[in-house]
Design a protein around this motif. Structure first.
Motif, PDB file in Angstrom:
ATOM      1  N   GLU A 174      10.644   2.430   3.133  1.00 47.56           N
ATOM      2  CA  GLU A 174      10.770   3.872   2.881  1.00 47.56           C
ATOM      3  C   GLU A 174      10.286   4.182   1.469  1.00 47.56           C
ATOM      4  O   GLU A 174      10.609   3.459   0.529  1.00 47.56           O
ATOM      5  N   GLU A 175       9.558   5.279   1.350  1.00 42.03           N
ATOM      6  CA  GLU A 175       9.005   5.656   0.041  1.00 42.03           C
ATOM      7  C   GLU A 175      10.089   5.842  -1.013  1.00 42.03           C
ATOM      8  O   GLU A 175       9.909   5.450  -2.162  1.00 42.03           O
ATOM      9  N   SER A 176      11.209   6.435  -0.615  1.00 40.73           N
ATOM     10  CA  SER A 176      12.272   6.678  -1.600  1.00 40.73           C
ATOM     11  C   SER A 176      12.825   5.360  -2.119  1.00 40.73           C
ATOM     12  O   SER A 176      13.129   5.217  -3.302  1.00 40.73           O
TER      13      SER A 176
ATOM     14  N   ILE B 136       0.846  -1.204   0.000  1.00 40.80           N
ATOM     15  CA  ILE B 136       0.000   0.000   0.000  1.00 40.80           C
ATOM     16  C   ILE B 136       0.878   1.249   0.000  1.00 40.80           C
ATOM     17  O   ILE B 136       1.765   1.389   0.837  1.00 40.80           O
ATOM     18  N   ASP B 137       0.616   2.128  -0.961  1.00 41.41           N
ATOM     19  CA  ASP B 137       1.248   3.447  -0.955  1.00 41.41           C
ATOM     20  C   ASP B 137       0.185   4.405  -0.428  1.00 41.41           C
ATOM     21  O   ASP B 137      -0.683   4.847  -1.173  1.00 41.41           O
ATOM     22  N   LEU B 138       0.232   4.635   0.883  1.00 43.92           N
ATOM     23  CA  LEU B 138      -0.767   5.478   1.533  1.00 43.92           C
ATOM     24  C   LEU B 138      -0.267   6.917   1.468  1.00 43.92           C
ATOM     25  O   LEU B 138       0.440   7.377   2.355  1.00 43.92           O
TER      26      LEU B 138
ATOM     27  N   VAL C 225      14.094  11.819  -6.093  1.00 46.48           N
ATOM     28  CA  VAL C 225      13.351  12.915  -5.456  1.00 46.48           C
ATOM     29  C   VAL C 225      11.873  12.630  -5.693  1.00 46.48           C
ATOM     30  O   VAL C 225      11.430  12.562  -6.837  1.00 46.48           O
ATOM     31  N   ASP C 226      11.124  12.421  -4.598  1.00 46.51           N
ATOM     32  CA  ASP C 226       9.696  12.094  -4.710  1.00 46.51           C
ATOM     33  C   ASP C 226       8.894  13.274  -4.166  1.00 46.51           C
ATOM     34  O   ASP C 226       8.948  13.572  -2.970  1.00 46.51           O
ATOM     35  N   VAL C 227       8.182  13.961  -5.047  1.00 40.63           N
ATOM     36  CA  VAL C 227       7.378  15.116  -4.612  1.00 40.63           C
ATOM     37  C   VAL C 227       5.913  14.691  -4.589  1.00 40.63           C
ATOM     38  O   VAL C 227       5.292  14.489  -5.634  1.00 40.63           O
TER      39      VAL C 227
END
Ligand code: ADP
Ligand code: MG
Length: 394
Positions: A174-176, A53-55, A196-198
């Protein structure tokens, strides 16, 4: 953890790639064959398929192991403020923002990547898990994405909400790291990969090498802060009050941060705060460049700081491979160009900026057996999943 490129389409989001490498046992397969007793013991029980899941603050995506991305909807819940009843989640609830009757409130349970409203977050997670598992009794193992800058308490809230929503165990990624895997970067090699995740409420900058994060910067600034700046600009310069959905639309239509990009303008309808009457004005990309400067400058400063903190052996790799941009905010016109100008490092968008975090977390599900055998970071929520309670007694 071997990053793999993806090929299958999924749920209709722009740039979706779905899940690519569904090879049985890819990644963590060295651990046990499908027939081995160990593998049988670790296979999902009671019909729960492993999910990632990407919440996100803005959007929640669900990836089912062996299938790909099966859901992608705004992280919004419409709640009846009088009795707490949930009226709608996702797309349907998003439509209600700013248009609901007084007793129904459209709530975003996350702020800046972390849970701001635990109960609503749990209901939302339950909805998303329900889209995958029709049975109420299915308790899937979950790989959950988390911003790297969150505190221990915030991590705990994330795992607990997931367990309360029905997860058997929760592993955080971690999202990155997930973004790098989803982008197909060679993270296991001894060379630097910069991502870089914006997102809507956070921006994450990370340098990854040998499967680990070497340097990271997490900012509580993202696309929503840009929307706020657009609304503030319209109010301050044109005397026009607009809602957040309109501000986002203006950003998507004419938002830009690079001076040499095309000149555009759009019509914006809102309310005159003095007379209270509806009114409309034209805004241009030129104006947006000024309005968006604050949050964009913060992102650029974080990227430069991460580059400065990178050990010299690794930082020399970055210009060769370049910086990879992910997240919806990375689609802002001219952002890549601006980062390139200010860092002198080439910048490119990942193939599917809106889905690569979910995709990477989904591919990391292939490591879930390894994580569980190693003790990993299973959920510490209540109630503890049965399998965990058994393990704790041993
Ligand atoms: P999160 O991970 O926080 O859920 P996402 O990665 O889904 O966020 O990105 C959502 C953000 O991206 C929103 O703020 C949205 O306005 C912004 N966004 C999406 N597309 C664009 C675009 N083309 N230009 C600028 N911003 C965009
Ligand atoms: Mg995100």
């Amino acid at each position: 953890m071997t990053p793999t490129s993806a090929s299958r389409g999924s749920n209709g989001r722009p740039g979706d790639r779905g899940q690519g490498d569904a090879r049985p046992g890819a990644g963590g397969a060295g651990l046990a064959s499908a027939q081995s007793p160990l593998r049988r013991r670790l296979l999902p029980r009671r019909g729960g398929r492993d999910i990632a899941i990407d919440l996100g603050t803005a959007n929640t995506l669900v990836f089912v192991r062996g299938e790909g991305i099966v859901a992608s909807e705004p992280s919004v819940v419409a709640v009846d403020t009088e009795n707490g009843e949930v009226h709608a989640v996702g797309e349907e609830a998003q439509m209600m923002i700013g248009r609901t009757p007084a007793r129904i409130s459209a709530v975003r349970p996350l702020r800046h990547g972390v849970i701001a409203d635990f109960e609503v977050a749990e209901r939302m997670l339950r909805y998303f898990m329900g889209r995958v598992h029709r049975s109420r009794h299915a308790r899937p193992r979950v790989m959950m994405c988390a911003p790297s800058g969150i505190t221990g308490v915030e991590r705990r809230a994330l795992t607990e909400a997931c367990v309360a929503a029905g997860a058997r165990s929760v592993h955080l990624i971690e999202e990155s790291m997930a973004a790098a895997i989803g982008a197909g970067l060679p993270i296991d090699e001894p060379s630097a990969n910069m991502v870089v995740d914006v997102g809507g409420g956070t921006s994450e900058v990370a340098v990854i090498s040998l499967g680990g994060i070497v340097v990271s910067r997490s900012l509580r600034v993202g696309g929503y802060d840009m929307d706020e700046k657009v609304a503030a600009w319209l109010r301050g310069t044109h005397g026009l009050a607009i809602g957040e959905s309109t501000a986002e639309r203006v950003k998507l239509e004419v938002g830009s941060v690079s001076p040499d990009l095309s000149q555009g303008s759009t019509e914006v309808k809102g309310r005159d705060p003095v007379s209270g009457l509806p009114r409309q004005v034209d805004v241009t990309s030129e104006e947006m460049r000024t309005a968006l400067e604050g949050p964009v400058a913060e992102i650029v400063v974080a990227v430069r700081a991460a580059l400065e903190d990178t050990p010299p052996e690794l930082s020399s790799d970055i210009p060769q491979r370049g910086i990879f941009l992910a997240g919806g905010g990375a689609l802002l016109r001219g952002l890549g160009e601006r980062i390139r100008e200010e860092t002198s490092v080439p910048v490119q968008l990942t193939e599917s900026p809106l889905t690569c975090v979910a995709l990477g977390a989904g591919l990391a599900l292939d490591e879930i057996e390894t994580l569980e055998v190693a003790g990993g970071t299973p959920a510490r929520g209540t109630p503890a999943p049965r399998s965990r309670r058994r393990r704790m007694r041993r």
